[in-house]
Design a protein around this motif. Sequence first.
Motif, PDB file in Angstrom:
ATOM      1  N   VAL A   1      -9.308 -33.727  78.367  1.00  0.00           N
ATOM      2  CA  VAL A   1     -10.197 -34.502  79.292  1.00  0.00           C
ATOM      3  C   VAL A   1     -10.102 -35.827  78.831  1.00  0.00           C
ATOM      4  CG1 VAL A   1     -12.226 -34.697  80.305  1.00  0.00           C
ATOM      5  CG2 VAL A   1     -11.699 -32.692  79.758  1.00  0.00           C
ATOM      6  N   VAL A   2      -9.683 -36.741  80.025  1.00  0.00           N
ATOM      7  CA  VAL A   2      -9.584 -38.102  79.919  1.00  0.00           C
ATOM      8  C   VAL A   2     -10.785 -38.705  80.769  1.00  0.00           C
ATOM      9  CG1 VAL A   2      -8.170 -40.285  80.170  1.00  0.00           C
ATOM     10  CG2 VAL A   2      -7.094 -38.037  79.832  1.00  0.00           C
ATOM     11  N   LEU A   3     -11.618 -39.439  80.060  1.00  0.00           N
ATOM     12  CA  LEU A   3     -12.657 -40.179  80.924  1.00  0.00           C
ATOM     13  C   LEU A   3     -12.413 -41.631  81.380  1.00  0.00           C
ATOM     14  CD1 LEU A   3     -15.526 -38.858  78.523  1.00  0.00           C
ATOM     15  CD2 LEU A   3     -14.671 -37.833  80.371  1.00  0.00           C
ATOM     16  N   ASP A   4     -13.181 -42.364  82.322  1.00  0.00           N
ATOM     17  CA  ASP A   4     -12.794 -43.481  82.733  1.00  0.00           C
ATOM     18  C   ASP A   4     -13.169 -44.626  81.914  1.00  0.00           C
ATOM     19  OD1 ASP A   4     -15.488 -43.017  82.919  1.00  0.00           O
ATOM     20  OD2 ASP A   4     -15.829 -44.231  84.741  1.00  0.00           O
ATOM     21  N   ARG A   5     -13.804 -44.325  80.842  1.00  0.00           N
ATOM     22  CA  ARG A   5     -14.275 -45.206  79.883  1.00  0.00           C
ATOM     23  C   ARG A   5     -14.485 -44.956  78.467  1.00  0.00           C
ATOM     24  NH1 ARG A   5     -20.029 -46.217  79.042  1.00  0.00           N
ATOM     25  NH2 ARG A   5     -21.142 -44.545  79.936  1.00  0.00           N
ATOM     26  N   ASP A   6     -14.467 -45.589  77.395  1.00  0.00           N
ATOM     27  CA  ASP A   6     -14.262 -45.410  75.917  1.00  0.00           C
ATOM     28  C   ASP A   6     -15.972 -45.050  75.710  1.00  0.00           C
ATOM     29  OD1 ASP A   6     -11.782 -45.280  75.778  1.00  0.00           O
ATOM     30  OD2 ASP A   6     -11.945 -47.483  74.969  1.00  0.00           O
TER      31      ASP A   6
ATOM     32  N   GLN B   1     -11.573 -33.556  88.284  1.00  0.00           N
ATOM     33  CA  GLN B   1     -11.316 -34.656  88.288  1.00  0.00           C
ATOM     34  C   GLN B   1     -12.207 -35.666  89.134  1.00  0.00           C
ATOM     35  OE1 GLN B   1      -7.205 -35.539  89.364  1.00  0.00           O
ATOM     36  NE2 GLN B   1      -7.488 -37.774  89.356  1.00  0.00           N
ATOM     37  N   GLY B   2     -13.001 -36.371  88.953  1.00  0.00           N
ATOM     38  CA  GLY B   2     -13.912 -37.532  89.412  1.00  0.00           C
ATOM     39  C   GLY B   2     -15.222 -37.113  89.380  1.00  0.00           C
ATOM     40  N   ASP B   3     -15.287 -35.851  88.516  1.00  0.00           N
ATOM     41  CA  ASP B   3     -16.862 -35.392  88.058  1.00  0.00           C
ATOM     42  C   ASP B   3     -17.556 -36.413  87.219  1.00  0.00           C
ATOM     43  OD1 ASP B   3     -16.602 -32.870  89.704  1.00  0.00           O
ATOM     44  OD2 ASP B   3     -16.474 -31.714  87.842  1.00  0.00           O
ATOM     45  N   THR B   4     -18.770 -36.659  87.538  1.00  0.00           N
ATOM     46  CA  THR B   4     -19.652 -37.212  86.376  1.00  0.00           C
ATOM     47  C   THR B   4     -20.118 -36.210  85.404  1.00  0.00           C
ATOM     48  OG1 THR B   4     -20.304 -38.912  87.945  1.00  0.00           O
ATOM     49  CG2 THR B   4     -21.533 -38.742  85.991  1.00  0.00           C
TER      50      THR B   4
ATOM     51  N   VAL C   1     -17.088 -40.462  83.863  1.00  0.00           N
ATOM     52  CA  VAL C   1     -16.477 -40.019  85.064  1.00  0.00           C
ATOM     53  C   VAL C   1     -15.008 -39.496  84.529  1.00  0.00           C
ATOM     54  CG1 VAL C   1     -15.485 -40.318  87.340  1.00  0.00           C
ATOM     55  CG2 VAL C   1     -17.626 -41.345  86.700  1.00  0.00           C
ATOM     56  N   VAL C   2     -14.910 -38.064  84.704  1.00  0.00           N
ATOM     57  CA  VAL C   2     -13.508 -37.583  84.488  1.00  0.00           C
ATOM     58  C   VAL C   2     -12.412 -38.312  85.311  1.00  0.00           C
ATOM     59  CG1 VAL C   2     -12.265 -35.372  84.533  1.00  0.00           C
ATOM     60  CG2 VAL C   2     -14.458 -35.411  83.961  1.00  0.00           C
ATOM     61  N   GLN C   3     -11.543 -38.895  84.585  1.00  0.00           N
ATOM     62  CA  GLN C   3     -10.291 -39.606  85.156  1.00  0.00           C
ATOM     63  C   GLN C   3      -9.070 -38.637  85.401  1.00  0.00           C
ATOM     64  OE1 GLN C   3      -8.203 -42.933  82.893  1.00  0.00           O
ATOM     65  NE2 GLN C   3      -8.975 -44.021  84.544  1.00  0.00           N
ATOM     66  N   ARG C   4      -9.004 -37.917  84.332  1.00  0.00           N
ATOM     67  CA  ARG C   4      -7.650 -37.086  84.348  1.00  0.00           C
ATOM     68  C   ARG C   4      -8.115 -35.674  83.516  1.00  0.00           C
ATOM     69  NH1 ARG C   4      -2.621 -39.733  81.590  1.00  0.00           N
ATOM     70  NH2 ARG C   4      -1.699 -37.677  82.318  1.00  0.00           N
ATOM     71  N   LEU C   5      -7.414 -34.640  84.161  1.00  0.00           N
ATOM     72  CA  LEU C   5      -7.387 -33.340  83.105  1.00  0.00           C
ATOM     73  C   LEU C   5      -5.914 -33.003  83.037  1.00  0.00           C
ATOM     74  CD1 LEU C   5      -9.934 -31.385  85.825  1.00  0.00           C
ATOM     75  CD2 LEU C   5     -10.344 -32.449  83.565  1.00  0.00           C
TER      76      LEU C   5
END
Length: 435
Positions: free
Chosen positions: A303-308, A267-270, A281-285
Amino acid sequence: MNAVTEPFLGETSVLRFITAGSVDDGKSTLIGRLLYDSKGVFADQIAAISKAKYRRTEGDAIDLSLLTDGLEAEREQGITIDVAYRYFATPRRKFIIADAPGHEQYTRNMVTGASNSDAAIILIDAARAADGVLLPQTRRHSTIAHLLGIRHIVVAVNKMDLVDWDRAVFERIAAAYTELAAKVGIETFHVLPISALGGDNVVHASERTPWYTGPVLLELLEGLALEELSSEQPLRFPVQLVARHGGSRADDFRGYMGQVASGVLRQGDTVAVQPAGVQAVVQRLVTYDGDLDQAPAGTAVTVVLDRDVDVSRGDVLTHVQDAAALSRCFVAELCWLDSQPLNPARKYLLKHGTRLTQARIQAVHTRRDMQLLQEVDAEGVALAMNDIGRVTVGTRDALALDSYADLPATGAFILIDPATHQTAAAGMVREVQAG
């Protein structure tokens, strides 16, 4: 010649191994013996095979090969056709066994079973190889096991009872395999004399081989160390499915489902979306049991990312600093499995991870001669069924590629005949070229 047995790694470890070799070398009987002597079969299974009409043993002896040869055609002909998977456990380890066909016609099934194996047991019929000449399928299966990167090779010289437990015969076969291993590139292996029919040196030590002081087969399998999925490897996350729900709401869910093939996703990885190269950026796993802070190799996760961003099935998520090489051209080792020879003029479907694209064989460079055990020039020669060759592959779409030796998950692929939808070849990336 003999591999050192490494320390056992954990009580819950699972060893996947395949039995390989020529027809009638005793692969199915060996697996049946392992299951029977390790108490891995039920009484009703034993009763059923004892009454089977295709039983090939005499008297009250049980035909243990019937524990794996379940197809009617297999029992009728006395050969293995498809890969049969069996499971058993000992107090030290769990096992998943793949019983591969020995017939040359079914080499493709052996490749399938070996692709997910940690170890390979190569069986050799002592009676047929008593003069030290190994059969072609022994050579081919050993070569395939090595090309697929199987670390642990166990050579079981079977049917030693048919040669009166002659130590000289065993040593001739061991010497012949040592020569084969040197030519193929197999660095370590273990050779032991067995009788799958009688159970000698399979689960229990045999009094008939006082000259053999090594471990019995089951002890050897229990002691093989597994190669753990390394968190030090580069991240590779092939996207299998885009998951969406609540699309009519502003806070709709969009996740990317798959399994971490290598490395660790946190979580938090680019991450970079390959082949497009877009970053997020990885927002959720997300998992069924709740969110994770990190997902190591082998973890199935959404994997949920911080933007579409535009992510589709077949894309690969990587860390920006160690992204895979993008290319439409690469050199590969190809095991040709189709009855129709390779046609360089044709287009094939190439399945790499979760991506499907079109491909064409641009050149055939060499072919492995199974008698000489070396590569020979094959320019202008089409690969036929069961041939192994080095080729250059060109694809329609750019692929995120790694060398198979470095990362098998993103270094392996298959070719599919678009007309028949049959698997035409299994390949391993050896060199990624620019383009």
